[in-house]
Design a protein around this motif. Structure first.
Motif, short mmCIF file in Angstrom:
data_model
loop_
_atom_site.label_atom_id
_atom_site.label_comp_id
_atom_site.label_asym_id
_atom_site.label_seq_id
_atom_site.Cartn_x
_atom_site.Cartn_y
_atom_site.Cartn_z
N ARG A 134 35.21 46.00 -1.26
CA ARG A 134 35.16 45.98 0.21
C ARG A 134 33.80 45.53 0.73
NH1 ARG A 134 37.58 50.65 1.10
NH2 ARG A 134 39.53 49.51 1.41
N PHE A 135 32.74 45.94 0.06
CA PHE A 135 31.39 45.62 0.52
C PHE A 135 31.04 44.15 0.24
CE2 PHE A 135 31.73 50.09 0.06
CZ PHE A 135 31.00 50.61 1.11
N LEU A 136 31.51 43.64 -0.90
CA LEU A 136 31.33 42.21 -1.17
C LEU A 136 32.11 41.39 -0.15
CD1 LEU A 136 30.28 39.91 -2.94
CD2 LEU A 136 32.30 40.22 -4.40
N ASP A 137 33.30 41.84 0.19
CA ASP A 137 34.14 41.18 1.18
C ASP A 137 33.42 41.12 2.53
OD1 ASP A 137 36.42 39.93 2.19
OD2 ASP A 137 37.38 41.82 2.71
N ALA A 138 32.81 42.23 2.92
CA ALA A 138 32.10 42.28 4.20
C ALA A 138 30.87 41.38 4.19
CB ALA A 138 31.69 43.71 4.52
N ALA A 139 30.08 41.46 3.11
CA ALA A 139 28.85 40.66 3.03
C ALA A 139 29.16 39.17 2.91
CB ALA A 139 28.02 41.13 1.84
N SER A 140 30.31 38.84 2.33
CA SER A 140 30.70 37.43 2.18
C SER A 140 31.02 36.77 3.51
CB SER A 140 31.90 37.31 1.24
OG SER A 140 31.59 37.75 -0.06
N MET A 141 31.20 37.58 4.55
CA MET A 141 31.45 37.01 5.87
C MET A 141 30.32 36.09 6.30
SD MET A 141 34.36 37.90 7.25
CE MET A 141 34.06 37.71 9.01
N LEU A 142 29.09 36.40 5.86
CA LEU A 142 27.93 35.58 6.25
C LEU A 142 28.07 34.15 5.75
CD1 LEU A 142 25.11 35.45 7.55
CD2 LEU A 142 24.17 36.17 5.35
N PRO A 143 28.22 33.90 4.43
CA PRO A 143 28.38 32.51 3.99
C PRO A 143 29.70 31.87 4.44
CG PRO A 143 28.64 34.03 2.13
CD PRO A 143 28.11 34.83 3.28
N ILE A 144 30.77 32.67 4.56
CA ILE A 144 32.05 32.10 4.98
C ILE A 144 31.97 31.59 6.42
CG2 ILE A 144 34.46 32.65 5.53
CD1 ILE A 144 34.41 34.59 3.15
N LEU A 145 31.43 32.41 7.31
CA LEU A 145 31.31 32.00 8.71
C LEU A 145 30.27 30.90 8.88
CD1 LEU A 145 31.61 35.48 10.48
CD2 LEU A 145 33.33 33.68 10.31
N PHE A 146 29.24 30.93 8.04
CA PHE A 146 28.24 29.86 8.08
C PHE A 146 28.90 28.53 7.71
CE2 PHE A 146 24.94 27.17 6.32
CZ PHE A 146 23.91 27.31 7.24
N ALA A 147 29.82 28.58 6.73
CA ALA A 147 30.51 27.36 6.31
C ALA A 147 31.36 26.79 7.45
CB ALA A 147 31.38 27.64 5.09
N THR A 148 31.80 27.66 8.37
CA THR A 148 32.57 27.21 9.52
C THR A 148 31.75 26.25 10.38
OG1 THR A 148 33.75 29.32 9.56
CG2 THR A 148 33.90 27.97 11.54
N LEU A 149 30.46 26.57 10.57
CA LEU A 149 29.55 25.69 11.29
C LEU A 149 29.10 24.52 10.41
CD1 LEU A 149 27.16 28.17 13.15
CD2 LEU A 149 28.89 26.70 14.16
N PHE A 150 28.97 24.79 9.13
CA PHE A 150 28.41 23.85 8.17
C PHE A 150 29.31 22.63 7.99
CE2 PHE A 150 27.18 22.92 3.64
CZ PHE A 150 25.83 22.65 3.90
N TYR A 151 30.63 22.85 7.96
CA TYR A 151 31.57 21.78 7.63
C TYR A 151 31.55 20.61 8.62
CZ TYR A 151 35.97 19.41 6.66
OH TYR A 151 36.92 18.46 6.39
N PRO A 152 31.73 20.86 9.94
CA PRO A 152 31.74 19.71 10.86
C PRO A 152 30.42 18.96 10.89
CG PRO A 152 31.75 21.78 12.07
CD PRO A 152 31.97 22.13 10.65
N VAL A 153 29.31 19.67 10.69
CA VAL A 153 28.00 19.02 10.66
C VAL A 153 27.91 18.10 9.45
CG1 VAL A 153 25.52 19.39 10.50
CG2 VAL A 153 26.91 20.93 11.87
N LEU A 154 28.33 18.61 8.29
CA LEU A 154 28.31 17.78 7.07
C LEU A 154 29.19 16.55 7.22
CD1 LEU A 154 28.32 20.05 3.87
CD2 LEU A 154 26.73 18.22 4.45
N CYS A 155 30.34 16.72 7.85
CA CYS A 155 31.24 15.58 8.03
C CYS A 155 30.57 14.45 8.81
CB CYS A 155 32.51 16.02 8.77
SG CYS A 155 33.62 17.04 7.76
N ASN A 156 29.71 14.83 9.76
CA ASN A 156 29.06 13.83 10.60
C ASN A 156 27.91 13.11 9.90
OD1 ASN A 156 30.71 14.30 12.84
ND2 ASN A 156 29.42 15.97 13.58
N ILE A 157 27.29 13.75 8.91
CA ILE A 157 26.09 13.17 8.28
C ILE A 157 26.31 12.85 6.80
CG2 ILE A 157 24.57 14.42 9.87
CD1 ILE A 157 23.89 16.31 7.52
N ILE A 158 27.56 12.94 6.33
CA ILE A 158 27.83 12.86 4.90
C ILE A 158 27.38 11.55 4.27
CG2 ILE A 158 30.17 11.88 5.02
CD1 ILE A 158 29.02 14.81 2.80
N SER A 159 27.31 10.48 5.06
CA SER A 159 26.89 9.18 4.51
C SER A 159 25.38 9.07 4.36
CB SER A 159 27.40 8.04 5.41
OG SER A 159 26.89 8.17 6.72
#
Length: 503
Positions: free
Chosen positions: A281-306
């Motif tokens: 349960r605690f790993l699940d809670a702490a993993s919210m940080l990288p998971i939610l960060f990836a939500t912001l991370f993905y569209p940014v990467l798509c724009n600069i991937i080249s």
């Protein structure tokens, strides 16, 4: 919507989701587990994990495809109607397969299995309708409906859970309450879409086949052509989303199969699953940080991937911020594992639970590596490579579980999870730096190893000097943060780099 406003709303969405998820994990799930008992909760969670893994049938990437399609086609079209028909068909297929496989695996609690299958179907439809909100950038509405089901549950049932000692909580009631909450959220979401004049069907005459041609033979022929065309469109759509479906399945299986295997491989499987879930349960809670960060991370990467230079800068900045934070959490969890478990589970705590918790938390920095680099592979459209690595990780995890669970029970599952995360993380790093020829940032990883070494010394020192564990825990977090600052992980340039890319 301008970029700054969009970024601020997405950030608020993430923070609200994080807050509600933390309340759910620590104040609802934990309390329910203590109330109904570890064994009953373990049985529930093993079936929940099973229905969640098969949920890829229910949503094989269809939601993401819908969002992508609507982003360029703002109004409902015939294709949107076809997507809904596909969604309905897949939901029926999911129910059939889940019941069949569930019976074959020996899940004998048919009532609980049926309830959880129903919950997954309803929740999947809620996510599907939320896709219309995301595609139309109605982020405030999306923020509301992303947390509404859990918020309704918390408001309605948290007082009952904590303050009504006469009410007899059962695991079935817990699932039924979730079904009620998600059903209300689903109804309200559909009504909100209707008010916003966002239609999930194309209600034009073309869609309804209201041809003005009164010739019966021509009408039948046109209908046959239409059905053939629809079938070709459905096949093409499913073909496009298959790689995403495979990846979704592998991610779910990779993260949830431990609990299913524990329940099925051990005579006391339900109890061991309950112990494992309490620690996880605690790993699940702490993993919210990288998971939610990836939500912001993905569209940014798509724009600069080249642009390889910008990609390197963004990934290095992300690693420099996320890795030290998660290392501090992992190390603090290890040194104070017994105290933390005792304070949260009281008489249900044990040496086994504490050890499993400590080992699982070492996976947290590896979870960061997993999400940062898997997001890169997704954004760069290397899904085959991503699926290959994920398949390897799943195979390793399953094999280790088969070898270790019969001997070490839930502890074996924790070791399997840590080892497989480590191997997958190394694979991602190797592919990023070697196959894609991105320059290896040796300094970052040298600082990571230095931080680990210093935090180990700090943990033993504080444990020796301070006997009060709460005081020691606070001092450990503070001093670890200072050490991280001295190593220049939290460099202002790193944070500015993330914000600049996001905006």
């Amino acid at each position: 919507m301008d970029n700054k406003k969009f970024a601020s709303q997405v950030t608020l969405l993430i923070l609200v989701n994080l807050l509600v998820k933390l309340v759910w994990i620590f104040f609802i799930e934990r309390k329910v587990q203590i109330t109904v008992g570890f064994e009953n909760f373990g049985l529930y969670y093993s079936i929940f994990s099973f229905t969640l893994i098969l949920g890829v049938i229910n949503d094989p990437g269809l939601n993401n495809y819908l969002i992508q399609y609507l982003s360029t086609n703002k109004t409902a079209t015939q294709h949107v109607s076809e997507l809904f028909y596909i969604k309905t068909f897949l939901a029926g297929l999911y129910v059939f397969v889940s019941i069949l496989v569930g019976l074959l695996l020996g899940f004998l609690n048919y009532y609980l299995l049926a309830l959880l299958i129903l919950y997954q179907v309803l929740y999947s439809f809620l996510n599907y309708f939320r896709g219309f909100l995301k595609a139309n950038q109605l982020l405030k509405s999306e923020m509301l409906f992303s947390v509404l089901d859990k918020s309704l549950f918390i408001i309605a049932f948290l007082p009952l859970l904590y303050f009504n000692s006469y009410f007899n909580w059962t695991i079935s009631f817990y699932v039924i309450a979730q079904i009620i909450a998600v059903t209300l959220s689903l109804i309200l979401c559909v009504y909100h879409l209707y008010q916003k004049k966002i239609f999930i069907f194309d209600l034009t005459e073309k869609t309804l086949n209201l041809s003005k041609d009164t010739n019966h033979a021509n009408t039948v022929y046109s209908g046959q052509q239409g059905l053939l065309l629809k079938w070709k469109t459905i096949k093409l759509t499913l073909k496009r989303i298959i790689p995403f479906a495979v990846f979704a399945f592998l991610v779910l299986a990779y993260n949830k199969i431990d609990t299913v295997m524990l329940a099925k491989m051990l005579p006391n499987g339900a109890m061991q699953t309950g112990v494992y879930v309490a620690a996880y349960r605690f790993l699940d809670a702490a993993s919210m940080l990288p998971i939610l960060f990836a939500t912001l991370f993905y569209p940014v990467l798509c724009n600069i991937i080249s642009d390889k230079i910008k990609v390197n800068e963004l990934i290095n900045n992300s690693i420099s911020i996320l890795i030290p934070i998660t290392i501090i959490i992992a190390m603090a969890s290890w040194f104070y594992r017994n105290n933390l478990m005792q304070s949260l589970y009281a008489q249900d705590s044990s040496e086994q639970l504490s050890l499993i918790f400590g080992i699982l938390m070492f996976s947290l920095p590896l979870v960061v590596v997993y999400y940062v680099f898997s997001t890169f592979f997704t954004a760069s459209n290397h899904l085959k490579l991503l699926n290959l690595v994920s398949t390897g990780g799943l195979v390793i995890n399953v094999v280790l579980n088969i070898l270790l669970i019969p001997i070490y029970q839930a502890l074996g599952a924790a070791i399997s999870s840590l080892v497989s995360f480590f191997i997958v993380g190394l694979a991602y790093l190797f592919l990023f730096y070697v196959k894609f020829k991105h320059p290896f940032q040796a300094l970052i990883w040298i600082k990571v190893l230095s931080l680990v070494f210093l935090l180990i010394l700090l943990g033993y020192l504080i444990s020796y000097v301070l006997q009060n564990w709460m005081l020691g825990f606070v001092f450990y977090i503070l001093l670890a943060t200072i050490i991280t600052g001295l190593l220049k992980f939290f460099d202002l340039k790193h944070i500015q780099g993330i914000i600049r890319f996001k905006l």
